[in-house]
Design a protein around this motif. Structure first.
Motif, mmCIF file in Angstrom:
data_model
loop_
_atom_site.group_PDB
_atom_site.id
_atom_site.type_symbol
_atom_site.label_atom_id
_atom_site.label_comp_id
_atom_site.label_asym_id
_atom_site.label_seq_id
_atom_site.Cartn_x
_atom_site.Cartn_y
_atom_site.Cartn_z
ATOM 1 N N LEU A 167 5.105 1.635 -8.486
ATOM 2 C CA LEU A 167 6.079 1.018 -7.574
ATOM 3 C C LEU A 167 5.521 -0.260 -6.947
ATOM 4 O O LEU A 167 6.252 -1.202 -6.675
ATOM 5 C CB LEU A 167 6.486 2.008 -6.481
ATOM 6 C CG LEU A 167 7.276 3.228 -6.944
ATOM 7 C CD1 LEU A 167 7.507 4.201 -5.786
ATOM 8 C CD2 LEU A 167 8.610 2.835 -7.575
ATOM 9 N N SER A 168 4.201 -0.286 -6.747
ATOM 10 C CA SER A 168 3.552 -1.461 -6.176
ATOM 11 C C SER A 168 3.316 -2.528 -7.253
ATOM 12 O O SER A 168 3.644 -3.700 -7.074
ATOM 13 C CB SER A 168 2.232 -1.021 -5.547
ATOM 14 O OG SER A 168 1.562 -2.092 -4.970
ATOM 15 N N HIS B 136 4.582 -7.657 -0.508
ATOM 16 C CA HIS B 136 4.065 -8.257 -1.743
ATOM 17 C C HIS B 136 4.524 -9.696 -1.900
ATOM 18 O O HIS B 136 3.725 -10.593 -2.168
ATOM 19 C CB HIS B 136 4.575 -7.512 -2.978
ATOM 20 C CG HIS B 136 3.963 -6.175 -3.185
ATOM 21 N ND1 HIS B 136 2.628 -5.999 -3.496
ATOM 22 C CD2 HIS B 136 4.505 -4.941 -3.118
ATOM 23 C CE1 HIS B 136 2.401 -4.705 -3.619
ATOM 24 N NE2 HIS B 136 3.496 -4.044 -3.400
ATOM 25 N N ALA C 224 -0.951 2.120 -3.113
ATOM 26 C CA ALA C 224 -1.101 3.475 -3.657
ATOM 27 C C ALA C 224 -2.370 4.129 -3.114
ATOM 28 O O ALA C 224 -2.391 5.323 -2.793
ATOM 29 C CB ALA C 224 -1.128 3.430 -5.178
ATOM 30 N N ASP D 298 3.153 5.704 -7.020
ATOM 31 C CA ASP D 298 2.977 4.646 -6.012
ATOM 32 C C ASP D 298 2.360 3.409 -6.641
ATOM 33 O O ASP D 298 2.731 2.280 -6.319
ATOM 34 C CB ASP D 298 2.059 5.126 -4.877
ATOM 35 C CG ASP D 298 2.784 5.978 -3.867
ATOM 36 O OD1 ASP D 298 2.100 6.683 -3.093
ATOM 37 O OD2 ASP D 298 4.030 5.949 -3.840
ATOM 38 N N GLN D 299 1.413 3.626 -7.519
ATOM 39 C CA GLN D 299 0.762 2.505 -8.188
ATOM 40 C C GLN D 299 1.788 1.719 -8.982
ATOM 41 O O GLN D 299 1.822 0.492 -8.927
ATOM 42 C CB GLN D 299 -0.364 3.015 -9.105
ATOM 43 C CG GLN D 299 -1.175 1.891 -9.742
ATOM 44 C CD GLN D 299 -2.226 2.408 -10.706
ATOM 45 O OE1 GLN D 299 -3.132 3.142 -10.319
ATOM 46 N NE2 GLN D 299 -2.116 2.015 -11.963
#
Lengths: 233, 245
Positions: B99-100, A104, A69, B96-97
């Motif tokens: 989704l990660s 990941h 992000a 995004d945070q």
């Protein structure tokens, strides 16, 4: 108010963001957090990030975790060069996102676990390396390298094509975690991946080497430390 | 005729998320409904689309894409639905945070409750029933409770004021992250574990709001169709009483 960046350069995503910030000349207030001293467990840090992990970005009160992000946010916020995260070429952008999400449980997980099992855990437990566990994670890495080679790179110089992007920085930083524990042959044995890693390093230097200094130092120290833990170098 | 082909199995949470997003955002697509139980994802034709042999995947013209988070964001941008990826730079980052984070933060704790409970139910009545290890079950329960708490605290609260609730992860507009999170949590209902997400009024409300948006966009019955396979699993193994809540 300035951008505050909390990191530990031994952590792969911390390193990726640090190198990215430096390479793009983005001003920030460095806030190193020594994981080995347990500084991420401090109350102050916990208030900032309840997950007690690095890296963390604090942009004038807007707190962001997750390196994936952050890379994208910094590219947008500071209007960086388009190749980092292409705005108009949606297919290139998608390929970058695909890597960032695939990594990941693949690049990151396997390489981090090898590093953990060969250095962090034996030192923390004051015990010998659990070879079975190391082999278990090492066994998954050839598949990861092959997928990077065949699927993500193909004939390209970088993951998204001819130019470097945020995916390449994160990819190389994660793979480099094998280097301090003398497991780099897992990626140097693949000519294409080895060449790609060197290309990324050269594109980002001198910032890549500056950000990776602790990795190089740890490898030197491991030369003596490793065998005491039962490692065969 | 749509240029998007979706390869999916509605038993898979990320598959369901992409399916529901396309429906809710009114994006036409061709369905390639696969059956993971019949190992269709391992067949050579599918490996041409996704060499990793997982669902979901999309094909848009000649372009193939895997990883649900990447697929969701790509399709939203491609089809003029960028608001689903976040209306401001900060909300984009928050999405995004999520989704990660969700891979290890939400998906993993959900799976660690779901799978042992499912196996226990499947093997109910068989000679060798796979019982759930009590310590593992307790650890998994705690981890999931923590994950849902963290989800509420970090993703359903305002960007700068940590006390104010927001309607969706994307703020006032539903996002791809909300759909993915919804599908991950809803999976628990197939094994009778919906108590985990119904416990918190804020999470329960958020799920209802996501469902409303999906039905508004995709039409009445969209959720029923998408969740049908999961409901069949629930009914099939409802007789098993091996799992403890």
């Amino acid at each position: 108010m300035a951008l505050k960046y909390y990191y530990d350069l031994m952590s792969q995503p911390s390193r990726a963001i640090y190198i990215f910030l430096k390479a793009n000349k983005i001003n920030f207030v460095p806030k190193p957090v020594a994981l080995r001293k347990g500084e991420h467990f401090n109350d102050e840090f916990k208030k900032l990030n309840p997950w007690q992990k690095v890296p963390v970005l604090d942009d004038d009160g807007f707190v962001l975790t997750e390196s994936v992000a952050m890379l994208r946010y910094l590219t947008s916020k500071f209007k960086l060069a388009d190749h980092w995260y292409p705005q108009n070429d949606l297919m290139k952008q998608a390929r970058i996102e695909e890597y960032l999400h695939w990594q990941h449980l693949n690049t990151r997980m396997q390489c981090a676990m090898v590093f953990q099992q060969k250095l962090i855990m034996p030192v923390a437990r004051q015990a010998q390396i659990d070879e079975k566990k190391v082999q278990r994670f090492k066994a998954e890495i050839p598949k990861v390298i092959n997928h990077i080679d065949q699927y993500f790179l193909g004939d390209n110089k970088f993951i998204a094509g001819d130019e470097i992007s945020v995916a390449d920085i994160l990819g190389v930083c994660e793979l480099m975690q094998l280097y301090p524990v003398y497991e780099e042959q897992l990626y140097t044995s693949n000519d294409k991946v080895k060449a790609w890693m060197e290309r990324v390093r050269q594109t980002l230097n001198p910032h890549f080497d500056e950000g990776s200094a602790i990795v190089y130092r740890t490898r030197k120290a491991y030369e003596k430390l490793g065998p005491t833990l039962g490692a065969k170098l | 005729m749509s240029d998007i082909t979706l390869y999916f199995d509605l038993l898979s949470q990320p598959s369901r998320a992409v399916y529901l997003f396309l429906k809710a955002a009114k994006i036409p697509f061709k369905e390639n409904n696969m059956d993971l139980m019949k190992e269709e994802h391992k067949k050579p034709e599918y490996l041409q689309i996704n060499p990793a042999g997982q669902v979901p995947a999309v094909k848009v013209g000649d372009f193939c894409l895997t990883e649900s988070a990447a697929i969701l964001k790509y399709l939203a941008s491609l089809k003029g639905k960028k608001d689903w990826n976040g209306k401001t730079v900060e909300y984009e980052a928050r999405i995004d945070q999520y989704l990660s984070w969700q891979q290890s933060g939400m998906r993993k704790p959900c799976i660690e409750v779901f799978i042992p409970t499912l196996i226990n139910k499947i093997t109910f009545g068989l000679f060798i029933q796979k019982n759930i290890d009590p310590k593992q079950a307790e650890d998994a329960k705690k981890a999931l409770e923590v994950a849902i708490c963290q989800f509420e605290d970090r993703y359903l609260k305002s960007l700068t004021d940590k006390k104010t609730k927001i309607k969706f992860i994307g703020g006032s507009h539903i996002s791809v992250a909300d759909i993915l999170a919804y599908c991950e949590l809803y999976q628990l209902s197939a094994v009778g574990k919906e108590g985990f997400y119904k416990k918190s009024p804020a999470v329960k409300q958020w799920m209802a709001d996501v469902e409303k948006e999906i039905e508004n966009g995709g039409g009445k019955g969209t959720l029923e169709k998408a969740n049908k396979r999961l409901c069949e699993v629930k009914e099939k193994f409802a007789a098993a009483d091996g799992a403890k809540k």
